[in-house]
Design a protein around this motif. Structure first.
Motif, mmCIF file in Angstrom:
data_model
loop_
_atom_site.group_PDB
_atom_site.id
_atom_site.type_symbol
_atom_site.label_atom_id
_atom_site.label_comp_id
_atom_site.label_asym_id
_atom_site.label_seq_id
_atom_site.Cartn_x
_atom_site.Cartn_y
_atom_site.Cartn_z
ATOM 1 N N ALA A 5 54.318 23.529 26.825
ATOM 2 C CA ALA A 5 54.144 25.042 27.713
ATOM 3 C C ALA A 5 52.992 23.774 29.007
ATOM 4 O O ALA A 5 52.880 22.957 28.508
ATOM 5 C CB ALA A 5 52.876 25.938 27.339
ATOM 6 N N ALA A 6 53.617 24.173 29.769
ATOM 7 C CA ALA A 6 52.803 23.859 31.218
ATOM 8 C C ALA A 6 51.462 24.437 32.189
ATOM 9 O O ALA A 6 51.874 26.349 31.494
ATOM 10 C CB ALA A 6 53.695 23.631 32.360
ATOM 11 N N PRO A 7 50.207 24.759 32.869
ATOM 12 C CA PRO A 7 49.672 25.815 33.234
ATOM 13 C C PRO A 7 50.297 25.996 34.400
ATOM 14 O O PRO A 7 50.993 25.381 35.048
ATOM 15 C CB PRO A 7 48.293 24.725 33.333
ATOM 16 N N PHE A 8 50.175 27.542 34.473
ATOM 17 C CA PHE A 8 50.451 28.493 35.921
ATOM 18 C C PHE A 8 49.431 28.215 36.619
ATOM 19 O O PHE A 8 49.421 28.537 37.558
ATOM 20 C CB PHE A 8 50.010 29.810 35.768
ATOM 21 N N TYR A 9 48.085 27.666 36.916
ATOM 22 C CA TYR A 9 46.981 27.973 37.587
ATOM 23 C C TYR A 9 46.137 27.012 37.387
ATOM 24 O O TYR A 9 45.814 25.888 36.314
ATOM 25 C CB TYR A 9 46.675 29.570 37.659
ATOM 26 N N CYS A 10 45.271 26.757 38.715
ATOM 27 C CA CYS A 10 44.424 25.643 37.684
ATOM 28 C C CYS A 10 43.250 26.799 38.127
ATOM 29 O O CYS A 10 42.706 27.179 38.281
ATOM 30 C CB CYS A 10 43.651 24.646 39.588
ATOM 31 N N PRO A 11 42.524 25.951 36.382
ATOM 32 C CA PRO A 11 41.506 26.093 35.839
ATOM 33 C C PRO A 11 40.304 26.901 36.530
ATOM 34 O O PRO A 11 38.824 27.581 36.060
ATOM 35 C CB PRO A 11 40.974 26.157 35.034
ATOM 36 N N TYR A 12 40.329 26.017 37.973
ATOM 37 C CA TYR A 12 39.185 25.494 38.825
ATOM 38 C C TYR A 12 39.240 26.849 40.243
ATOM 39 O O TYR A 12 37.759 27.036 40.484
ATOM 40 C CB TYR A 12 38.795 24.441 39.407
ATOM 41 N N CYS A 13 40.134 26.473 40.829
ATOM 42 C CA CYS A 13 40.554 27.479 41.939
ATOM 43 C C CYS A 13 41.281 28.835 41.496
ATOM 44 O O CYS A 13 41.732 29.205 42.884
ATOM 45 C CB CYS A 13 40.413 26.216 43.105
ATOM 46 N N GLY A 14 42.750 28.729 40.773
ATOM 47 C CA GLY A 14 43.381 28.997 40.522
ATOM 48 C C GLY A 14 44.360 28.740 41.726
ATOM 49 O O GLY A 14 45.868 30.084 41.438
ATOM 50 N N ASP A 15 44.723 27.933 42.636
ATOM 51 C CA ASP A 15 46.132 27.842 42.434
ATOM 52 C C ASP A 15 47.268 27.531 41.840
ATOM 53 O O ASP A 15 46.850 26.803 40.990
ATOM 54 C CB ASP A 15 46.034 26.642 43.737
ATOM 55 N N GLU A 16 48.820 27.185 42.322
ATOM 56 C CA GLU A 16 49.650 27.442 41.458
ATOM 57 C C GLU A 16 49.930 25.943 42.224
ATOM 58 O O GLU A 16 51.240 25.691 41.613
ATOM 59 C CB GLU A 16 50.185 28.314 41.241
ATOM 60 N N ASP A 17 49.787 25.320 42.747
ATOM 61 C CA ASP A 17 50.112 24.114 43.303
ATOM 62 C C ASP A 17 49.507 22.846 42.034
ATOM 63 O O ASP A 17 48.851 22.051 42.892
ATOM 64 C CB ASP A 17 49.954 23.372 44.745
ATOM 65 N N LEU A 18 50.428 22.819 40.790
ATOM 66 C CA LEU A 18 49.535 22.296 40.202
ATOM 67 C C LEU A 18 50.702 20.680 40.069
ATOM 68 O O LEU A 18 52.425 21.307 39.748
ATOM 69 C CB LEU A 18 50.016 22.535 38.727
ATOM 70 N N ARG A 19 50.297 19.684 39.898
ATOM 71 C CA ARG A 19 51.596 18.254 39.185
ATOM 72 C C ARG A 19 51.076 17.541 38.361
ATOM 73 O O ARG A 19 49.824 17.404 38.148
ATOM 74 C CB ARG A 19 51.617 17.338 40.489
ATOM 75 N N PRO A 20 52.490 16.924 37.276
ATOM 76 C CA PRO A 20 51.577 16.244 36.231
ATOM 77 C C PRO A 20 50.591 15.110 36.322
ATOM 78 O O PRO A 20 51.526 14.651 37.423
ATOM 79 C CB PRO A 20 53.073 16.031 34.921
ATOM 80 N N SER A 21 49.587 14.702 36.323
ATOM 81 C CA SER A 21 48.728 13.397 36.008
ATOM 82 C C SER A 21 49.370 12.382 35.471
ATOM 83 O O SER A 21 50.082 12.823 34.405
ATOM 84 C CB SER A 21 47.601 13.363 35.916
ATOM 85 N N GLU A 22 49.835 10.752 36.359
ATOM 86 C CA GLU A 22 49.476 10.011 35.146
ATOM 87 C C GLU A 22 48.884 9.616 34.577
ATOM 88 O O GLU A 22 48.637 7.994 33.578
ATOM 89 C CB GLU A 22 49.433 8.782 37.010
ATOM 90 N N GLN A 23 46.848 10.223 34.410
ATOM 91 C CA GLN A 23 46.323 9.799 33.260
ATOM 92 C C GLN A 23 47.283 9.885 31.811
ATOM 93 O O GLN A 23 46.298 9.455 30.926
ATOM 94 C CB GLN A 23 44.920 10.306 33.265
ATOM 95 N N GLY A 24 48.077 10.544 31.486
ATOM 96 C CA GLY A 24 47.749 10.759 30.023
ATOM 97 C C GLY A 24 49.050 11.899 29.862
ATOM 98 O O GLY A 24 49.138 13.065 30.735
ATOM 99 N N HIS A 25 49.046 12.132 28.416
ATOM 100 C CA HIS A 25 49.425 13.418 28.099
ATOM 101 C C HIS A 25 48.750 14.822 28.698
ATOM 102 O O HIS A 25 47.304 14.646 27.965
ATOM 103 C CB HIS A 25 50.430 13.530 26.831
ATOM 104 N N GLY A 26 49.397 15.431 28.971
ATOM 105 C CA GLY A 26 48.339 16.822 29.283
ATOM 106 C C GLY A 26 47.428 16.793 30.422
ATOM 107 O O GLY A 26 46.942 17.348 30.511
ATOM 108 N N ALA A 27 47.351 16.306 30.828
ATOM 109 C CA ALA A 27 47.114 15.295 32.894
ATOM 110 C C ALA A 27 47.757 16.495 33.452
ATOM 111 O O ALA A 27 48.904 15.723 33.321
ATOM 112 C CB ALA A 27 46.519 14.605 32.755
#
Length: 58
Positions: A5-27
């Protein structure tokens, strides 16, 4: 086999422009507020879900 599952929105600002991070799984990275966060499933609760309104039948 199902996908993760992927998040639908940012938990801080609520925006939906999210991208997977290179920091690792779940980032994830939010392009709107420039924050990075990580999601992690901890497990199931042993006691399960308990509703607080069951005793109040008034």
């Amino acid at each position: 086999m199902s996908e993760r599952a992927a998040p639908f929105y940012c938990p801080y600002c609520g925006d939906e422009d999210l991208r997977p991070s290179e920091q690792g799984h779940g980032a994830w990275e939010c392009a709107a507020c420039n924050r990075a966060f990580q999601l992690k499933f901890l497990g199931l609760l042993a006691r399960g879900l308990q509703r607080g309104d069951e005793g109040d039948k008034t």
